[in-house]
Design an enzyme around this catalytic site. Structure first.
Site, PDB file in Angstrom:
ATOM      1  N   ASP A 106       2.165   1.266   2.450  1.00  0.00           N
ATOM      2  CA  ASP A 106       2.860   1.862   1.303  1.00  0.00           C
ATOM      3  C   ASP A 106       2.351   3.251   0.979  1.00  0.00           C
ATOM      4  O   ASP A 106       3.126   4.122   0.583  1.00  0.00           O
ATOM      5  CB  ASP A 106       2.669   0.980   0.062  1.00  0.00           C
ATOM      6  CG  ASP A 106       3.241  -0.404   0.261  1.00  0.00           C
ATOM      7  OD1 ASP A 106       4.111  -0.551   1.139  1.00  0.00           O
ATOM      8  OD2 ASP A 106       2.821  -1.325  -0.453  1.00  0.00           O
TER       9      ASP A 106
HETATM   10  N1  LIG Z   1      -5.918  -0.189  -4.663  1.00  0.00           N
HETATM   11  C1  LIG Z   1      -5.496  -0.672  -5.823  1.00  0.00           C
HETATM   12  O1  LIG Z   1      -6.173  -0.555  -6.825  1.00  0.00           O
HETATM   13  C2  LIG Z   1      -4.197  -1.392  -5.910  1.00  0.00           C
HETATM   14  C3  LIG Z   1      -3.957  -2.174  -7.025  1.00  0.00           C
HETATM   15  C4  LIG Z   1      -2.728  -2.835  -7.113  1.00  0.00           C
HETATM   16  C5  LIG Z   1      -1.805  -2.692  -6.117  1.00  0.00           C
HETATM   17  N2  LIG Z   1      -2.060  -1.913  -5.034  1.00  0.00           N
HETATM   18  C6  LIG Z   1      -1.032  -1.723  -4.025  1.00  0.00           C
HETATM   19  O2  LIG Z   1      -1.529  -2.012  -2.754  1.00  0.00           O
HETATM   20  C7  LIG Z   1      -0.867  -1.198  -1.792  1.00  0.00           C
HETATM   21  C8  LIG Z   1      -1.925  -0.528  -0.996  1.00  0.00           C
HETATM   22  O3  LIG Z   1      -1.325   0.168   0.072  1.00  0.00           O
HETATM   23  P1  LIG Z   1      -1.921   0.090   1.510  1.00  0.00           P
HETATM   24  O4  LIG Z   1      -1.168   1.097   2.288  1.00  0.00           O
HETATM   25  O5  LIG Z   1      -3.391   0.231   1.447  1.00  0.00           O
HETATM   26  O6  LIG Z   1      -1.657  -1.370   1.982  1.00  0.00           O
HETATM   27  P2  LIG Z   1      -0.242  -2.129   2.220  1.00  0.00           P
HETATM   28  O7  LIG Z   1       0.889  -1.244   1.867  1.00  0.00           O
HETATM   29  O8  LIG Z   1      -0.375  -3.421   1.526  1.00  0.00           O
HETATM   30  O9  LIG Z   1      -0.185  -2.294   3.766  1.00  0.00           O
HETATM   31  C9  LIG Z   1      -1.209  -2.950   4.464  1.00  0.00           C
HETATM   32  C10 LIG Z   1      -0.778  -3.019   5.908  1.00  0.00           C
HETATM   33  O10 LIG Z   1      -1.901  -3.433   6.659  1.00  0.00           O
HETATM   34  C11 LIG Z   1      -1.438  -4.213   7.750  1.00  0.00           C
HETATM   35  N3  LIG Z   1      -2.458  -5.198   8.074  1.00  0.00           N
HETATM   36  C12 LIG Z   1      -2.791  -6.306   7.421  1.00  0.00           C
HETATM   37  N4  LIG Z   1      -3.775  -6.960   8.035  1.00  0.00           N
HETATM   38  C13 LIG Z   1      -4.085  -6.223   9.134  1.00  0.00           C
HETATM   39  C14 LIG Z   1      -5.027  -6.380  10.173  1.00  0.00           C
HETATM   40  N5  LIG Z   1      -5.871  -7.419  10.227  1.00  0.00           N
HETATM   41  N6  LIG Z   1      -5.063  -5.442  11.152  1.00  0.00           N
HETATM   42  C15 LIG Z   1      -4.227  -4.387  11.106  1.00  0.00           C
HETATM   43  N7  LIG Z   1      -3.310  -4.208  10.143  1.00  0.00           N
HETATM   44  C16 LIG Z   1      -3.245  -5.115   9.159  1.00  0.00           C
HETATM   45  C17 LIG Z   1      -0.177  -4.887   7.280  1.00  0.00           C
HETATM   46  O11 LIG Z   1       0.791  -4.830   8.346  1.00  0.00           O
HETATM   47  P3  LIG Z   1       0.878  -6.009   9.395  1.00  0.00           P
HETATM   48  O12 LIG Z   1       1.053  -7.263   8.631  1.00  0.00           O
HETATM   49  O13 LIG Z   1       1.994  -5.624  10.278  1.00  0.00           O
HETATM   50  O14 LIG Z   1      -0.418  -5.963  10.152  1.00  0.00           O
HETATM   51  C18 LIG Z   1       0.320  -4.029   6.120  1.00  0.00           C
HETATM   52  O15 LIG Z   1       1.510  -3.333   6.419  1.00  0.00           O
HETATM   53  C19 LIG Z   1      -0.007  -0.227  -2.516  1.00  0.00           C
HETATM   54  O16 LIG Z   1       1.317  -0.635  -2.537  1.00  0.00           O
HETATM   55  C20 LIG Z   1      -0.565  -0.291  -3.917  1.00  0.00           C
HETATM   56  O17 LIG Z   1       0.382   0.013  -4.902  1.00  0.00           O
HETATM   57  C21 LIG Z   1      -3.268  -1.285  -4.919  1.00  0.00           C
END
Ligand SMILES: NC(=O)c1ccc[n+]([C@@H]2O[C@H](COP(=O)([O-])OP(=O)(O)OC[C@H]3O[C@@H](n4cnc5c(N)ncnc54)[C@H](OP(=O)(O)O)[C@@H]3O)[C@@H](O)[C@H]2O)c1
Ligand SMILES: NC(=O)c1ccc[n+]([C@@H]2O[C@H](COP(=O)([O-])OP(=O)(O)OC[C@H]3O[C@@H](n4cnc5c(N)ncnc54)[C@H](OP(=O)(O)O)[C@@H]3O)[C@@H](O)[C@H]2O)c1
Lengths: 149, 468, 149, 468
Positions: free
Chosen positions: B392
């Site tokens: 994301d």
């Molecule tokens: N940081 C905060 O404080 C917080 C708080 C609330 C919400 N959020 C939300 O969390 C999200 C964070 O974004 P992000 O880009 O870090 O994460 P993300 O959008 O959740 O994407 C994580 C990606 O990692 C891949 N993945 C999962 N396990 C894996 C593995 N073992 N090896 C390789 N790839 C793997 C997944 O794809 P596959 O399944 O294809 O592998 C997934 O597409 C945002 O939408 C944000 O709004 C964050």
């Protein structure tokens, strides 16, 4: 939601401060003290407890200003340790717990003391684990090593 | 004699708490921050133990409680970094419990021997303390359960018709009881347990409709509530240390949750009542677009010829615990004189600052962890952008597609780099449950596989080549 | 020099707070109130005036934190108006002046009231001229005009 | 009933004061800051007038005093901008006087009818209030006099042997009297007038050895004292509004004087006891070096062909009131598409922010007023650096010559520009009284004359050329 809570509790506190000025214990103090108290002091405050409440509201307001300012300038790098640090700090509730657990609320040890003791255990858990884990995380943040002289 | 000493201790303690938070503004002074916090807490505890009116025969129980707390607390600090959110939530639960119990004790103390009736001001504060304390207690337990993915707590949002109405009316009843208690505490005394039970219940119901992935924001909010309940306790006890420390804590929780909401471009209301991450999951992956993929060996060869590599880590790196392998890649590249930087999105991962802690754990110097706003202007000069388990936070739809649910969320502009390497296991969406056009970009090569395995192989190829 | 003053006055205040706890008026209050006051309140504070002093020290400390933080972030562009603004703010002394001038210190109007009145005049001069000149200066700060549409 | 209202008014007033200072962080919100300050003060005054215990028949005198204050205050706000430092100093004198008088009144009130004996805490605070108040009163009057260059107050430093010893022992005696008063206020009552007189005297003696040009720093420090005396008054009266507002004021004065000291690379002690600007004046202008000079017409022609012009204004521009002519030069140049920026040194002129106010008065948009740290990296790209009445702030000796008295003071690096035009009346030194090698630089052309006249002529030539 949180705004609702903050506003609500602040409002409640202020209203309560107003209401209390006419409540029995506050006015009693004011009356008994009136004879000896100087005009100046009367002018500045009509009751000791009112003054106390006002002091607390001042402290709360100022502390919130300090808090918002200080937190806003915490490095983004450190937001995770910040969470655990403030988590440990919120365990100051231990102060209240000790006062309850160690106080006298009847003959000897009462169930109120027991409540206080449980609260102490909970708070100390927070303090110990909070500070330890914060330090553990912070220890990991290192500057680039200067290998060459 | 001892009372001015106690008050002085509290005053100094307050100052130290403030300095503790001030020193968190830079990694170099941050460890001093912990020291200052510990000193402040020690002063607060010692000061309190010196207070007049405490019964010395009770100190053995106090000491016992402290020992129990320590025995539980020390192992709790050993959790793996991935479990930090759960630990924090659990810890808030303890904090809420303590505040709530003290509130209950104070309420019943007024009827016990030597107790004196609480004024209206104190009663209102006490009600706030009990409400916030117990709500934080059960709410945080639920949050911890969802994060830990305990079986008996559904981590997906549980919603039903009229949910918000039910929750709000529960809260309304609780507040109404509080008002009656403030008006005449003696007469409505029996309503006090009702307030406690409603607060406990409300905490559970508040968290049920929120998805597991929204927990970090909720935890921050609960942190804020824990702080506010300490403030309320301070009002009841006339203790300024409690008020200040509580207010510091309250502001911290509030600001962190605001930062998270802003970085996700969502409102508080949306997080708390939006049941996010449920509805949208359905719409992902519709059309058939062209995907280019590459092996770790290809990736290594591409990177060898780069001069600036930006690594964008995300939740996937955390899940796979890939940070140490990523460190190996970093080492191999820097050894060849290639400049490597990390682009850190404020909400990458599942808690604020998540990536920083993981990478710091893997000994990456913090100067190379670059914030989103600072890395974005450099992206056009970047030869290779290696996206590891992030989704994301690099989704260009947030910038370009006004119809996207995450439109307006600030992103790291990985698509501006000359070549993008995306490491993930599948084409599955991330947290927000939406398609990511970055993967179909013609400059993008997908490297499928577990982040740890892929990063390890890339590092091996880089090392192998250099020793050749 | 200023550090000397600050440190000196802070120290003085703290020492005085300590000394006062055993001074006649403070202990009198504590004794007369002791019977009716709960163990909790006794635990938290042995005398009302001590509590008051502590509150004031808290307020002072927190306000200083806020002040230093806030001032440090004032735009350099505006340091001259800042000087006149804080100059006006320092005239809150008017509050004390009014309490003196309007208070009762003997039969009718006394020389003490006169002192207060002079102090009011001085403070109001400060307030009026300080705010007016600050506003006059600030009015001059303009953004670049966007002439073309 | 009215008392909680008063306290509430004070609470809100405190918040508004804080917001007032917060909003000074940007010119766009700064006028809101004044509004907020006015509202805060109005609330404070109204609240106080509603306090119980005030005698209504006294209100007519209060109103009279307020009217007198307004009548004096309004014209005081019309002073020309060059006289702002004097006005501020005069105003601090009023503030100090008010605090001192209130202190005296409070002291004697305890013996009057209805008065109650002050405790030790109050007495110490009262002594601090009286000392700081009266010291600020006479000190500020002296400072204002020196700045206004009144005949009977020598604006050069007056020093004599053992001066510091005399001053410090005076202060010592005053503090000793205070200690006695705290120990037994009734017995040592007659010492109170002694404290007042010593404070008044000390204020005068403290300022005498300080040169007129160091007054801005001193004024800031006196501002801080005025704030602290308000804090002390708050402690005496148990008034938290006074404590907070006083503390805000105290920090402001402290920080501004620290900023000034840092920008001059001097210590507080050096400013207060250094008798600066006396000794060094002698050593100026020794060798005979080559000076190149130019006419305003030459200057205009040179500037026409530039693409980036940086104007560095200094005290000379303020003295000559040349800002409006400088604005004409700015207009002419920007009209031709030449980029013009102002390089603002933090201590250019005679008070912090001096140049900004003057240039703002002349309608220069504040975006073009660039701080030292931001303009310095641009200096090598600068075609023409026009130095108008600035001297010390562009003296390269501060950077290059470790023996120079101003070595270490940060400067605007005018000497890095391609051509430097220096407008001043003579080869006389500036505030620090030292030679400036910039004027002998081979890239420098001196344009001798009064800043207003020269800038006017440059503007005329530029305008004439464009209409030809
Ligand atoms: N940081 C905060 O404080 C917080 C708080 C609330 C919400 N959020 C939300 O969390 C999200 C964070 O974004 P992000 O880009 O870090 O994460 P993300 O959008 O959740 O994407 C994580 C990606 O990692 C891949 N993945 C999962 N396990 C894996 C593995 N073992 N090896 C390789 N790839 C793997 C997944 O794809 P596959 O399944 O294809 O592998 C997934 O597409 C945002 O939408 C944000 O709004 C964050
Ligand atoms: N801003 C503050 O807050 C502050 C506070 C305390 C001290 N100071 C000190 O003040 C100094 C400020 O530096 P600065 O460069 O602005 O000023 P400066 O070093 O005092 O130099 C001013 C120059 O302007 C020239 N000048 C005077 N009247 C003039 C006129 N009518 N037309 C043209 N030129 C005229 C003078 O030379 P001629 O006589 O040859 O014309 C003089 O060399 C620093 O040393 C600083 O430390 C500043």
């Amino acid at each position: 939601m949180s705004v609702l809570f903050v506003a609500g509790s602040a409002l409640g506190a202020v209203l309560a401060a107003g209401a209390d000025a006419v409540s029995p214990d506050a006015s009693a103090t004011a009356v008994s003290g009136a004879a000896v108290r100087a005009a100046l002091h009367d002018a500045a405050a009509s009751g000791v407890s009112l003054n106390e409440y006002v002091a607390m509201l001042f402290v709360f307001m100022l502390a919130t200003f300090v808090g918002l300012d200080v937190i806003r300038r915490v490095s983004r790098l450190l937001h995770t340790p910040l969470m655990s640090l403030t988590n440990a700090i919120s365990a100051v509730a231990v102060v209240g717990s000790i006062l309850i657990a160690g106080g006298k609320h009847g003959e000897g040890w009462t169930w109120i003391n027991t409540l206080g003791t449980v609260a102490i255990a909970a708070s100390i858990t927070n303090i110990v684990s909070g500070f330890l884990i914060t330090d553990r995380m912070l220890k990991m943040f290192k500057k680039r090593e200067e290998k060459k002289p | 004699m001892s009372d001015p000493v106690v008050q002085l201790a509290y005053l100094v303690s307050t100052g130290l708490f403030i300095f503790a938070l001030k020193w968190m503004n830079h990694p170099e002074t941050a460890r001093r921050a912990v020291l200052s916090g510990v000193a402040a807490m020690a002063l607060a505890i010692i000061g309190t133990c010196l207070s007049p009116g405490l019964i010395s025969s009770h100190f053995k129980y106090i000491a016992l409680a402290a020992i129990i707390g320590t025995v539980i607390g020390v192992p709790l600090s050993w959790v793996p970094l991935t479990a930090v959110p759960q630990r924090t939530a659990l810890s808030h639960a303890f904090g809420g419990l303590a505040a709530g119990l003290v509130g209950v004790a104070e309420f019943y103390k007024q009827h016990a021997e030597g107790g004196h009736a609480l004024g209206r001001f104190e009663t209102s504060a006490l009600c706030a303390e009990v409400l916030l304390g117990f709500l934080t207690f059960t709410g945080s337990l639920m949050a911890a359960g969802k994060l830990q993915e305990l079986k008996f707590i559904p981590s997906r949002p549980v919603t039903y018709k009229g949910q918000n109405v039910v929750n709000l009316s529960l809260l309304g009843i609780a507040v109404f009881c509080c008002v009656l208690l403030v008006i005449d505490g003696a007469r409505f005394q029996h309503l006090f347990p009702v307030v406690v039970i409603l607060a406990l219940l409300f905490g559970v119901l508040l968290i049920i409709p929120i998805g597991g992935a929204d927990m970090p924001t909720v935890i921050s909010l609960l942190n804020s509530y824990a702080g506010l309940s300490a403030v309320a306790m301070g009002f009841v006890m006339g203790n300024k240390l409690l008020i200040t420390a509580g207010a510091l804590d309250g502001s911290s929780g509030l600001i962190l949750s605001i930062i998270m909401c802003k970085a996700m471009n969502r409102s508080f209301a949306n997080v708390l009542f939006g049941a996010f991450g449920k509805v949208q999951r359905a719409e992902a992956a519709a059309e058939n677009k062209i995907i280019r993929s590459a092996t770790p060996r290809d990736a290594a060869e591409l990177m060898e010829n780069a001069s600036l590599v930006v690594i964008v880590p995300g939740y996937g790196m955390a899940v796979a615990q890939a940070q140490h392998r990523v460190r190996e890649v970093y080492d191999q590249l820097t050894k060849r004189g290639i400049r490597v930087k990390f682009g850190i999105h404020p909400v990458a991962g599942r808690m604020p600052g998540h990536m920083n802690v993981l990478l710091a754990e893997a000994d990456i110097p913090y100067e190379d962890l670059v914030e989103m706003d600072e890395i974005n202007p450099e992206m056009p000069q970047c030869d290779i952008c290696l996206v590891i388990g992030a989704n994301d936070v690099v989704n260009p739809a947030a910038r370009d597609n006004p119809k996207s649910p995450i439109y307006g969320m600030p992103i790291i502009e990985a698509d501006k780099a000359k070549v993008i390497l995306a490491v993930k296991r599948s084409m599955n969406p991330g947290f927000a449950g939406i398609e990511n056009d970055l993967y179909y970009n013609e400059k993008t090569l997908m490297v499928f596989g577990d982040a740890k395995a892929v990063a390890g192989e890339i590092a091996k190829h880089l090392a192998g080549d250099s020793s050749e």
